[in-house]
Design a protein around this motif. Structure first.
Motif, short mmCIF file in Angstrom:
data_model
loop_
_atom_site.label_atom_id
_atom_site.label_comp_id
_atom_site.label_asym_id
_atom_site.label_seq_id
_atom_site.Cartn_x
_atom_site.Cartn_y
_atom_site.Cartn_z
N ALA A 1 -10.93 -14.42 10.62
CA ALA A 1 -11.49 -13.09 10.87
C ALA A 1 -10.38 -12.05 10.97
CB ALA A 1 -12.33 -13.11 12.14
N ALA A 2 -9.27 -12.42 11.62
CA ALA A 2 -8.14 -11.50 11.73
C ALA A 2 -7.55 -11.21 10.35
CB ALA A 2 -7.08 -12.08 12.65
N GLY A 3 -7.51 -12.24 9.49
CA GLY A 3 -7.00 -12.04 8.14
C GLY A 3 -7.88 -11.11 7.33
N VAL A 4 -9.20 -11.26 7.46
CA VAL A 4 -10.12 -10.37 6.75
C VAL A 4 -9.96 -8.94 7.24
CG1 VAL A 4 -12.56 -9.83 6.37
CG2 VAL A 4 -11.77 -12.21 6.28
N LEU A 5 -9.80 -8.77 8.55
CA LEU A 5 -9.59 -7.44 9.09
C LEU A 5 -8.29 -6.84 8.56
CD1 LEU A 5 -10.29 -5.14 11.01
CD2 LEU A 5 -9.15 -6.42 12.85
N ARG A 6 -7.28 -7.67 8.45
CA ARG A 6 -5.99 -7.19 7.92
C ARG A 6 -6.16 -6.69 6.48
NH1 ARG A 6 -0.69 -10.96 6.68
NH2 ARG A 6 0.81 -9.28 6.47
N ILE A 7 -6.91 -7.43 5.66
CA ILE A 7 -7.15 -7.00 4.28
C ILE A 7 -7.87 -5.65 4.27
CG2 ILE A 7 -8.42 -7.54 2.17
CD1 ILE A 7 -7.96 -10.51 2.82
N ALA A 8 -8.85 -5.50 5.16
CA ALA A 8 -9.59 -4.24 5.20
C ALA A 8 -8.68 -3.07 5.57
CB ALA A 8 -10.73 -4.36 6.22
N LEU A 9 -7.70 -3.32 6.40
CA LEU A 9 -6.76 -2.26 6.76
C LEU A 9 -5.78 -1.96 5.63
CD1 LEU A 9 -5.95 -3.39 10.41
CD2 LEU A 9 -7.35 -1.44 9.73
N ILE A 10 -5.33 -3.01 4.94
CA ILE A 10 -4.32 -2.84 3.90
C ILE A 10 -4.88 -2.11 2.68
CG2 ILE A 10 -2.91 -4.11 2.22
CD1 ILE A 10 -2.36 -6.16 4.40
N VAL A 11 -6.13 -2.40 2.31
CA VAL A 11 -6.67 -1.79 1.09
C VAL A 11 -6.80 -0.27 1.21
CG1 VAL A 11 -7.92 -3.86 0.39
CG2 VAL A 11 -9.05 -2.18 1.86
N ARG A 12 -6.75 0.25 2.43
CA ARG A 12 -6.84 1.69 2.62
C ARG A 12 -5.49 2.37 2.50
NH1 ARG A 12 -11.58 3.34 4.93
NH2 ARG A 12 -10.54 5.16 5.84
N LEU A 13 -4.42 1.60 2.39
CA LEU A 13 -3.09 2.19 2.27
C LEU A 13 -2.86 2.68 0.85
CD1 LEU A 13 -1.00 -0.43 4.29
CD2 LEU A 13 -1.84 1.79 5.08
N PRO A 14 -2.17 3.80 0.67
CA PRO A 14 -1.92 4.31 -0.69
C PRO A 14 -0.87 3.48 -1.41
CG PRO A 14 -0.78 5.65 0.93
CD PRO A 14 -1.61 4.67 1.72
N ASP A 15 -0.97 3.41 -2.73
CA ASP A 15 0.04 2.75 -3.55
C ASP A 15 1.26 3.65 -3.65
OD1 ASP A 15 -1.43 0.50 -4.08
OD2 ASP A 15 -2.41 1.38 -5.83
N SER A 16 2.40 3.01 -3.84
CA SER A 16 3.63 3.78 -4.03
C SER A 16 3.61 4.48 -5.38
CB SER A 16 4.85 2.85 -3.95
OG SER A 16 6.01 3.54 -4.31
N SER A 17 3.97 5.75 -5.38
CA SER A 17 3.99 6.50 -6.63
C SER A 17 5.11 6.05 -7.55
CB SER A 17 4.15 8.00 -6.34
OG SER A 17 5.36 8.23 -5.62
N ALA A 18 6.07 5.27 -6.99
CA ALA A 18 7.20 4.82 -7.80
C ALA A 18 6.84 3.65 -8.70
CB ALA A 18 8.37 4.44 -6.90
N ILE A 19 5.67 3.01 -8.45
CA ILE A 19 5.28 1.84 -9.23
C ILE A 19 4.28 2.28 -10.30
CG2 ILE A 19 4.18 -0.41 -9.13
CD1 ILE A 19 5.07 -0.65 -6.26
N GLN A 20 4.61 2.03 -11.53
CA GLN A 20 3.74 2.39 -12.63
C GLN A 20 2.64 1.33 -12.81
OE1 GLN A 20 4.04 5.31 -14.09
NE2 GLN A 20 5.81 5.73 -12.76
N PRO A 21 1.42 1.74 -13.15
CA PRO A 21 0.34 0.78 -13.29
C PRO A 21 0.61 -0.30 -14.33
CG PRO A 21 -0.51 3.03 -13.21
CD PRO A 21 0.98 3.13 -13.34
N ASP A 22 1.35 0.04 -15.39
CA ASP A 22 1.58 -0.93 -16.46
C ASP A 22 2.93 -1.61 -16.33
OD1 ASP A 22 3.10 1.30 -16.93
OD2 ASP A 22 2.70 1.39 -19.09
N GLU A 23 3.58 -1.45 -15.18
CA GLU A 23 4.89 -2.08 -15.00
C GLU A 23 4.71 -3.58 -14.79
OE1 GLU A 23 8.89 -1.54 -12.20
OE2 GLU A 23 7.05 -0.48 -11.73
N ARG A 24 5.41 -4.37 -15.57
CA ARG A 24 5.31 -5.82 -15.47
C ARG A 24 6.71 -6.42 -15.45
NH1 ARG A 24 0.68 -7.16 -20.07
NH2 ARG A 24 -1.00 -5.93 -19.12
N MET A 25 6.81 -7.56 -14.79
CA MET A 25 8.08 -8.30 -14.77
C MET A 25 7.92 -9.53 -15.64
SD MET A 25 9.49 -8.15 -10.86
CE MET A 25 10.91 -9.12 -11.39
N ARG A 26 8.85 -9.71 -16.55
CA ARG A 26 8.85 -10.88 -17.41
C ARG A 26 9.94 -11.84 -16.97
NH1 ARG A 26 7.60 -6.39 -20.33
NH2 ARG A 26 5.72 -6.50 -21.65
N LEU A 27 9.80 -13.08 -17.39
CA LEU A 27 10.77 -14.09 -16.98
C LEU A 27 12.19 -13.72 -17.44
CD1 LEU A 27 8.85 -17.44 -17.53
CD2 LEU A 27 9.44 -16.34 -15.37
#
Length: 247
Positions: A21-47
């Protein structure tokens, strides 16, 4: 939790339900945080990007080596210290919970002091002190074995956690110092994934080794002691790759 297990030995289900239950509550809190503007939506890391990062960044390689040498044996030893308490020392679930409380208390009580120490002396001395004293504690646990009392085990977990907190504070300090602004995300991701793979594999490999040792006729107490000695020796090597991270 300690009171619950005293009244209901072995009844971990309700405790896991609270944790879930604490973990589910943590997810509910985290999803409301804004994404960093420095991370591009299509940015991917390859091997190949990861390989290039590790190839070109000597400080990152040294950092990862030190973290794995210092963190992996600590996690393996702690898991089987708990197993030893239950199987060889005959301690109850409630007793083991007390050592867990001691672990959290040791880390919490020492964080501020370790932060001041890293700021004043740099990360390398903190790495050296925490790794070597932790190794000494593991050697002491190997000598004491199942003869150690509950009070001794509570003290061990408290001090061991305080030292782990110091190692972790120095870890964070170094990681962010070697993560340049233009590629901070790849550095942090590579460091997190690499170290956590090692931290997760260490208890598994230790468990396989202990199973084989016990199956071959070695008594469980000697097997646990051997694990603690090996973990201490490996941990004592952690300051070597980390010696360059001074103030």
């Amino acid at each position: 939790a300690q009171q619950w297990l005293s009244a209901h030995p072995g009844s971990f289900g309700p405790l896991f339900a609270v944790a879930t239950a604490a973990g589910v509550l943590r997810i509910a809190l985290i999803v409301r945080l804004p994404d960093s503007s420095a991370i591009q939506p299509d940015e991917r890391m390859r091997l190949r990007d990861v390989a290039a990062l590790l190839r070109d960044r000597v400080p990152l390689r040294r950092y990862l080596a030190g973290m794995m040498l210092g963190g992996a044996p600590r996690r393996a030893a702690l898991r089987f210290a708990v197993v030893m308490m239950r199987r060889s020392m005959g301690l109850s679930d409630a007793d083991v919970v007390l050592t867990t409380v001691a672990s959290f208390a040791g880390g919490f009580a020492s964080l501020y002091a370790w932060g001041r120490a890293v700021d004043r002396f740099g990360a390398a001395p903190v790495f050296r002190v925490t790794a070597l004293v932790s190794s000494a504690l593991l050697l002491g646990l190997a000598v004491a074995g199942p003869r150690a009392s509950l009070l001794v085990m509570i003290g061990f977990f408290f001090v061991f956690a305080a030292l782990a907190a110091g190692f972790g504070v120095a870890d964070t300090h170094v990681l962010f110092s070697i993560a340049p602004d233009h590629e901070a995300t790849p550095t942090l991701v590579v460091a997190d994934v690499t170290t956590n793979l090692a931290y997760g594999a260490a208890p598994l490999l230790a468990g396989i080794a202990l199973d084989r040792m016990i199956a071959s006729g070695i008594d469980a107490t000697s097997a646990y002691r051997g694990l603690f000695v090996v973990a201490a020796l490996v941990m004592s090597l952690a300051p070597i790759p980390l010696r360059g991270f001074r103030r």
